[in-house]
Design a protein around this motif. Structure first.
Motif, PDB file in Angstrom:
ATOM      1  N   PRO A 193     -23.960  43.826  26.500  1.00  0.00           N
ATOM      2  CA  PRO A 193     -23.500  43.149  25.340  1.00  0.00           C
ATOM      3  C   PRO A 193     -22.655  43.942  24.485  1.00  0.00           C
ATOM      4  CG  PRO A 193     -26.133  43.358  25.799  1.00  0.00           C
ATOM      5  CD  PRO A 193     -25.319  43.986  26.811  1.00  0.00           C
ATOM      6  N   GLY A 194     -21.576  43.091  24.161  1.00  0.00           N
ATOM      7  CA  GLY A 194     -20.378  43.911  23.281  1.00  0.00           C
ATOM      8  C   GLY A 194     -19.405  44.668  23.926  1.00  0.00           C
ATOM      9  N   PHE A 195     -19.456  44.727  25.435  1.00  0.00           N
ATOM     10  CA  PHE A 195     -18.450  45.264  26.038  1.00  0.00           C
ATOM     11  C   PHE A 195     -17.303  44.586  26.314  1.00  0.00           C
ATOM     12  CE2 PHE A 195     -16.212  46.496  30.017  1.00  0.00           C
ATOM     13  CZ  PHE A 195     -16.377  47.580  29.960  1.00  0.00           C
ATOM     14  N   GLY A 196     -16.000  44.867  26.308  1.00  0.00           N
ATOM     15  CA  GLY A 196     -14.951  44.157  26.510  1.00  0.00           C
ATOM     16  C   GLY A 196     -13.840  45.011  27.124  1.00  0.00           C
ATOM     17  N   ALA A 197     -12.998  44.589  28.136  1.00  0.00           N
ATOM     18  CA  ALA A 197     -12.107  45.266  28.768  1.00  0.00           C
ATOM     19  C   ALA A 197     -11.061  44.295  29.184  1.00  0.00           C
ATOM     20  CB  ALA A 197     -12.730  45.933  29.670  1.00  0.00           C
ATOM     21  N   HIS A 198      -9.665  45.069  29.334  1.00  0.00           N
ATOM     22  CA  HIS A 198      -8.836  44.459  30.075  1.00  0.00           C
ATOM     23  C   HIS A 198      -8.246  45.284  31.107  1.00  0.00           C
ATOM     24  CE1 HIS A 198      -5.674  46.532  27.434  1.00  0.00           C
ATOM     25  NE2 HIS A 198      -6.593  46.233  26.568  1.00  0.00           N
ATOM     26  N   LEU A 199      -7.514  44.485  32.222  1.00  0.00           N
ATOM     27  CA  LEU A 199      -7.152  45.318  33.197  1.00  0.00           C
ATOM     28  C   LEU A 199      -5.756  45.530  33.494  1.00  0.00           C
ATOM     29  CD1 LEU A 199      -8.552  46.664  35.854  1.00  0.00           C
ATOM     30  CD2 LEU A 199      -7.436  44.780  37.284  1.00  0.00           C
ATOM     31  N   GLN A 200      -5.170  46.735  33.467  1.00  0.00           N
ATOM     32  CA  GLN A 200      -3.606  47.002  33.392  1.00  0.00           C
ATOM     33  C   GLN A 200      -3.054  47.559  34.580  1.00  0.00           C
ATOM     34  OE1 GLN A 200      -1.949  45.669  31.151  1.00  0.00           O
ATOM     35  NE2 GLN A 200      -3.616  44.799  30.152  1.00  0.00           N
ATOM     36  N   HIS A 201      -1.886  47.675  34.751  1.00  0.00           N
ATOM     37  CA  HIS A 201      -1.558  48.177  36.087  1.00  0.00           C
ATOM     38  C   HIS A 201      -0.174  49.286  35.631  1.00  0.00           C
ATOM     39  CE1 HIS A 201      -3.647  44.592  37.283  1.00  0.00           C
ATOM     40  NE2 HIS A 201      -3.836  45.354  38.507  1.00  0.00           N
ATOM     41  N   TYR A 202      -0.338  50.102  34.679  1.00  0.00           N
ATOM     42  CA  TYR A 202       0.830  51.163  34.160  1.00  0.00           C
ATOM     43  C   TYR A 202       0.514  52.238  35.365  1.00  0.00           C
ATOM     44  CZ  TYR A 202       1.420  48.096  30.266  1.00  0.00           C
ATOM     45  OH  TYR A 202       1.702  47.176  29.376  1.00  0.00           O
ATOM     46  N   ASN A 203       0.652  52.111  36.550  1.00  0.00           N
ATOM     47  CA  ASN A 203       0.314  52.832  37.395  1.00  0.00           C
ATOM     48  C   ASN A 203       1.274  54.312  37.608  1.00  0.00           C
ATOM     49  OD1 ASN A 203      -1.423  50.966  38.203  1.00  0.00           O
ATOM     50  ND2 ASN A 203      -0.538  50.266  39.951  1.00  0.00           N
TER      51      ASN A 203
ATOM     52  N   ALA B 100      -3.088  38.275  38.598  1.00  0.00           N
ATOM     53  CA  ALA B 100      -2.049  38.657  37.911  1.00  0.00           C
ATOM     54  C   ALA B 100      -1.690  37.556  36.841  1.00  0.00           C
ATOM     55  CB  ALA B 100      -1.125  39.356  38.324  1.00  0.00           C
ATOM     56  N   PHE B 101      -1.454  37.487  35.625  1.00  0.00           N
ATOM     57  CA  PHE B 101      -0.804  36.512  34.853  1.00  0.00           C
ATOM     58  C   PHE B 101      -1.772  35.142  35.095  1.00  0.00           C
ATOM     59  CE2 PHE B 101       3.174  39.066  35.110  1.00  0.00           C
ATOM     60  CZ  PHE B 101       2.728  39.777  33.962  1.00  0.00           C
ATOM     61  N   ASN B 102      -2.968  35.309  35.432  1.00  0.00           N
ATOM     62  CA  ASN B 102      -3.910  33.924  35.902  1.00  0.00           C
ATOM     63  C   ASN B 102      -2.841  33.011  36.805  1.00  0.00           C
ATOM     64  OD1 ASN B 102      -6.079  32.343  35.705  1.00  0.00           O
ATOM     65  ND2 ASN B 102      -5.373  31.005  34.245  1.00  0.00           N
ATOM     66  N   LEU B 159       6.457  34.518  40.899  1.00  0.00           N
ATOM     67  CA  LEU B 159       6.117  35.562  39.894  1.00  0.00           C
ATOM     68  C   LEU B 159       7.502  36.541  39.885  1.00  0.00           C
ATOM     69  CD1 LEU B 159       2.123  36.030  40.313  1.00  0.00           C
ATOM     70  CD2 LEU B 159       3.195  35.020  38.170  1.00  0.00           C
ATOM     71  N   GLN B 160       7.691  36.875  41.275  1.00  0.00           N
ATOM     72  CA  GLN B 160       8.758  37.877  41.234  1.00  0.00           C
ATOM     73  C   GLN B 160      10.134  37.555  40.775  1.00  0.00           C
ATOM     74  OE1 GLN B 160       8.313  38.252  45.543  1.00  0.00           O
ATOM     75  NE2 GLN B 160       7.520  40.449  45.326  1.00  0.00           N
ATOM     76  N   GLU B 161      10.191  36.173  40.805  1.00  0.00           N
ATOM     77  CA  GLU B 161      11.612  35.436  40.369  1.00  0.00           C
ATOM     78  C   GLU B 161      11.359  35.559  38.744  1.00  0.00           C
ATOM     79  OE1 GLU B 161      12.391  32.790  44.121  1.00  0.00           O
ATOM     80  OE2 GLU B 161      11.789  31.835  42.334  1.00  0.00           O
ATOM     81  N   GLY B 162      10.423  35.223  38.458  1.00  0.00           N
ATOM     82  CA  GLY B 162      10.031  34.996  36.941  1.00  0.00           C
ATOM     83  C   GLY B 162       9.985  36.419  36.034  1.00  0.00           C
ATOM     84  N   TRP B 166       8.754  43.498  37.337  1.00  0.00           N
ATOM     85  CA  TRP B 166       7.601  43.843  38.097  1.00  0.00           C
ATOM     86  C   TRP B 166       7.386  43.363  39.764  1.00  0.00           C
ATOM     87  CZ3 TRP B 166       2.823  45.631  35.736  1.00  0.00           C
ATOM     88  CH2 TRP B 166       3.103  45.763  34.392  1.00  0.00           C
ATOM     89  N   ALA B 167       8.763  42.909  40.069  1.00  0.00           N
ATOM     90  CA  ALA B 167       8.558  41.972  41.434  1.00  0.00           C
ATOM     91  C   ALA B 167       8.063  42.963  42.439  1.00  0.00           C
ATOM     92  CB  ALA B 167      10.149  42.061  41.641  1.00  0.00           C
ATOM     93  N   ALA B 168       8.155  44.228  42.512  1.00  0.00           N
ATOM     94  CA  ALA B 168       7.554  44.998  43.557  1.00  0.00           C
ATOM     95  C   ALA B 168       5.990  45.136  43.476  1.00  0.00           C
ATOM     96  CB  ALA B 168       8.146  46.556  43.575  1.00  0.00           C
ATOM     97  N   ALA B 169       5.596  44.778  42.292  1.00  0.00           N
ATOM     98  CA  ALA B 169       3.963  44.972  42.235  1.00  0.00           C
ATOM     99  C   ALA B 169       3.403  43.829  42.329  1.00  0.00           C
ATOM    100  CB  ALA B 169       3.836  45.478  40.738  1.00  0.00           C
ATOM    101  N   PHE B 170       3.846  42.571  42.533  1.00  0.00           N
ATOM    102  CA  PHE B 170       3.265  41.419  42.581  1.00  0.00           C
ATOM    103  C   PHE B 170       2.410  41.289  43.997  1.00  0.00           C
ATOM    104  CE2 PHE B 170       5.803  39.825  38.971  1.00  0.00           C
ATOM    105  CZ  PHE B 170       4.501  39.780  38.075  1.00  0.00           C
ATOM    106  N   PRO B 171       3.076  41.596  45.215  1.00  0.00           N
ATOM    107  CA  PRO B 171       2.377  41.565  46.452  1.00  0.00           C
ATOM    108  C   PRO B 171       0.967  42.297  46.413  1.00  0.00           C
ATOM    109  CG  PRO B 171       4.685  41.837  46.953  1.00  0.00           C
ATOM    110  CD  PRO B 171       4.820  42.062  45.367  1.00  0.00           C
ATOM    111  N   ASP B 172       0.913  43.399  45.870  1.00  0.00           N
ATOM    112  CA  ASP B 172      -0.313  44.333  45.808  1.00  0.00           C
ATOM    113  C   ASP B 172      -0.875  43.423  44.533  1.00  0.00           C
ATOM    114  OD1 ASP B 172       0.352  46.340  47.648  1.00  0.00           O
ATOM    115  OD2 ASP B 172       0.073  47.925  46.294  1.00  0.00           O
ATOM    116  N   PHE B 173      -0.646  43.014  43.802  1.00  0.00           N
ATOM    117  CA  PHE B 173      -1.676  42.314  42.659  1.00  0.00           C
ATOM    118  C   PHE B 173      -2.340  41.138  43.488  1.00  0.00           C
ATOM    119  CE2 PHE B 173       1.157  43.482  38.547  1.00  0.00           C
ATOM    120  CZ  PHE B 173       0.743  44.657  38.717  1.00  0.00           C
TER     121      PHE B 173
END
Lengths: 248, 248
Positions: A193-203, B100-102, B159-162, B166-173
């Protein structure tokens, strides 16, 4: 025994499943087996529905549906939740998520406090556009911590050397398994309850972690978490109806 | 609106999470919020444990632990389980697994009956070694069906065109998101009493599916399923202790 010969021996023994048929094992036997699955119920709907949707399945499906991307966070743990809880849940998932030949290439590092803030502020500095800085800035300022999902590339390399025929496939196997750790962690923690998160890819933030990260590790994703301030908006869906193919 | 501009507008609006703070949404509000999370309990163990391990989390962790690779199968559905149940559970997971981006690049096809048998027999024929034929032969003979996990590469390309940055990342996503569908499906179905499955990666079987598979689809994995004949053996674990980093 080297990791590869260990894997090869496991692989070999698993090719003869028939032998195991009568062997009693210590493997977790699902408790719900005692449920009288086929007991007919007097109602119009087809009987199977109740039997095949044990409450565990319902709970899993609900958790999957309830897990949403939450950007509105405050930099606190939800009431009653400790960092140990977050760590223990993640640890249990990391432990039991499957991987190719049980090679266990996944690693996790949790950042919080000054380390979390410093890493995200460095990401902000590294991004040239004002618009691009917004998301990492919110991670630095509005989140309590970050769960980093990583792959130990040394494991992948070792598999590639041990099984050259499959070499090209192992990187994707590792990414797939890491994706499994990510989603299971996100699903489970979102039930707090109350937990929120988003997943990012700033690898590329690997570069800001110094000796806290193994040299062979690649960063796959970051679950940025805190206390939820607002629910997610509505989600849109494509039509992905699953076809059942019985003849070719 | 094109898919890309739709995504871009979603992406933009999600940069301003503060606005949403007071908006009531229809998003699934977790029912357990009504649980008095912080209610102190008179016992020796630290209070948080009860609050932060709601039974949903326990169920999820148990399901993750109980999901095992089961090679000992017979080609039947478990008692009380229908193919529709398998399909419905998988469909619910496919629907609500994030991407990624739904962008929803994941697809699923279920094979059973003659189609299942034919595809796996063709895999057997395609493999040169006797040892290599064993696993696909057991899939053909001892399993009831196959859940194929696929990625629609047209979504990735779009997604890669849009988003060229981030083009290189989308296949792994896409692979990551597909991994999430795979594990959630395997976890959930393994909670059905009697269900057993193993995950395979004979991805070249795309060639045997003819027009049943989209031209842009790549096969990622196959969950070969049936009724469990024997439990899995014991699993070995590496030490993957998660470090918590608070200072850098």
């Amino acid at each position: 025994m080297s990791i590869i010969s260990k894997i090869k021996s496991i692989f070999k023994s698993s090719s003869a499943p028939a032998k195991k048929a009568s062997t009693p094992t210590k493997a977790a036997a699902p408790a719900k087996k005692t449920t009288p699955a086929a007991k007919p119920v007097e109602k119009k709907t087809p009987a199977p529905a109740a039997a095949v949707n044990p409450k565990e399945v319902e709970t899993l499906l609900a958790a999957i549906k309830e897990r949403r991307t939450i950007y509105s966070l405050k930099p606190e743990l939800p009431e009653g939740v400790t960092l140990s809880d977050i760590k223990d849940i993640t640890q249990a998932i990391l432990k039991d998520t499957p991987s190719a030949f049980n090679s266990q290439p996944n690693k996790v590092i949790i950042l919080t406090g000054e380390a979390h803030k410093k890493v995200w502020n460095q990401v902000v500095d590294a991004i040239p556009t004002e618009d691009g800085k917004k998301r990492p800035q919110s991670a630095a300022d509005e989140a309590y911590g970050t769960i980093l999902f990583l792959i130990d590339d040394a494991v992948t390399k070792s598999l590639q050397e041990g099984f050259p025929d499959w070499a090209a496939a192992f990187p994707d196997f590792a990414v797939t398994s890491n994706g499994a750790v990510q989603i299971s962690t996100w699903n489970a923690l979102s039930q707090l309850p109350g937990f929120g998160a988003h997943l990012q890819h700033y690898n590329f933030l690997k570069g800001f972690l110094g000796d806290k990260i193994g040299e062979n590790y690649t960063v796959q994703a970051q679950l940025v978490f805190g206390t939820k301030v607002a629910e997610a908006g509505e989600k849109t869906y494509n039509d992905n109806t699953i076809p059942v193919v019985t003849e070719l």
